[in-house]
Design an enzyme around this catalytic site. Structure first.
Site, PDB file in Angstrom:
ATOM      1  N   LYS A 124      45.502  34.507  37.177  1.00 52.91           N
ATOM      2  CA  LYS A 124      46.489  33.660  37.571  1.00 52.91           C
ATOM      3  C   LYS A 124      46.654  34.033  39.031  1.00 52.91           C
ATOM      4  O   LYS A 124      46.756  33.051  39.981  1.00 52.91           O
ATOM      5  CB  LYS A 124      47.806  33.711  36.594  1.00 52.91           C
ATOM      6  CG  LYS A 124      49.023  33.100  37.309  1.00 52.91           C
ATOM      7  CD  LYS A 124      49.900  34.007  38.237  1.00 52.91           C
ATOM      8  CE  LYS A 124      51.007  33.116  38.867  1.00 52.91           C
ATOM      9  NZ  LYS A 124      51.833  33.948  39.692  1.00 52.91           N
ATOM     10  N   ASP A 142      50.890  29.656  35.134  1.00 55.57           N
ATOM     11  CA  ASP A 142      52.063  30.626  35.117  1.00 55.57           C
ATOM     12  C   ASP A 142      52.935  30.392  33.740  1.00 55.57           C
ATOM     13  O   ASP A 142      52.459  29.194  33.043  1.00 55.57           O
ATOM     14  CB  ASP A 142      52.578  30.769  36.040  1.00 55.57           C
ATOM     15  CG  ASP A 142      53.491  29.434  36.669  1.00 55.57           C
ATOM     16  OD1 ASP A 142      53.034  28.357  36.069  1.00 55.57           O
ATOM     17  OD2 ASP A 142      54.639  29.604  37.127  1.00 55.57           O
TER      18      ASP A 142
END
Length: 214
Positions: A124, A142
């Site tokens: 991420k 996220d």
DNA sequence: ATCCCGAGGG
DNA sequence: CCCTCTGGAT
């Protein structure tokens, strides 16, 4: 799982996002690639507002890997004590700074594989840096994007990788560069985790979420 | 699956 | 009080 919204609907949704905010950007404060990388790493399970509050002063003192090393782990902790998970984050940022100097010539690497070798940097965080700094069409998933994607049907998936694929496979190409921040902002201010503000939602007409309360 | 972990909101 | 916040390492 919430079904995937059809391509034509995604076109309407992202056209709406683009009309509201043509150039969506991150609310994480940074002054260069290094401080962006650090800010994103610090933002894990924390709010942008809280991270900015800490990094505003930190980055005046340490905006390069060398200065971060000079500050040291204990010195860094003093600056980020107000952010959750601060011990792990301080250790990672110090080790990451040393690794940048020793292995990457003091520069932030531009490939996902290289970024992910840095301590505290997972898929991420790497994708956020690739998207924001290097302008790669990387889709960072996220907590906001996972929730919004599954709730609305824009990009559903059982895990983050599946959501990432759903974006790449279904979001019209011309919207992919900004998709990340549009979805983040939508999740942060409208499609919130606890009490989604469906009454003021700009894409309510197409959303598959049942609970359309005010 | 678990741990890390403070601030802010409800 | 409990939940959430641009997760990652073990």
């Amino acid at each position: 799982m919430t079904p995937q919204l059809p391509y034509a609907t995604l076109r309407q949704i992202f056209a709406r996002f683009a009309g509201i905010e043509p150039e969506p950007k991150s609310e994480l404060e940074h002054v260069n690639a290094f401080t962006l990388l650090v800010a994103v790493a610090l933002s894990a399970q924390a709010t942008d507002v809280g991270v900015n509050k800490a990094t505003r002063r930190l980055f005046q003192i340490a905006d390069t890997p060398e200065k971060m090393l000079a500050l040291g782990e204990d010195g860094l902790i003093e600056h980020i004590r107000t952010i959750g998970l601060y011990r792990n984050k301080a250790r990672n940022v110090i080790k990451l700074s040393r690794l940048l100097i020793e292995t990457f010539g003091g520069e932030v690497p531009s490939s996902r594989a290289a970024l992910m070798t840095l301590p505290g940097v997972g898929r991420k965080t790497a994708n956020v840096v690739l998207n924001m700094w290097f302008h790669h069409p990387a889709q960072a998933v996220d907590t906001h994007i996972f929730r919004v994607g599954n709730r609305t049907g824009i990009c559903p998936g059982r895990d983050e990788t599946a959501v990432e694929r759903a974006i790449e496979d279904n979001v019209p190409v011309e919207y992919q560069a900004h998709a990340h921040h549009w979805l983040i902002l939508h999740g942060r201010y409208i499609c919130t985790a606890r009490k989604p503000r469906c009454g003021i939602c700009p894409i309510r007409d197409w959303c598959l979420y049942e609970e359309k309360t005010a």
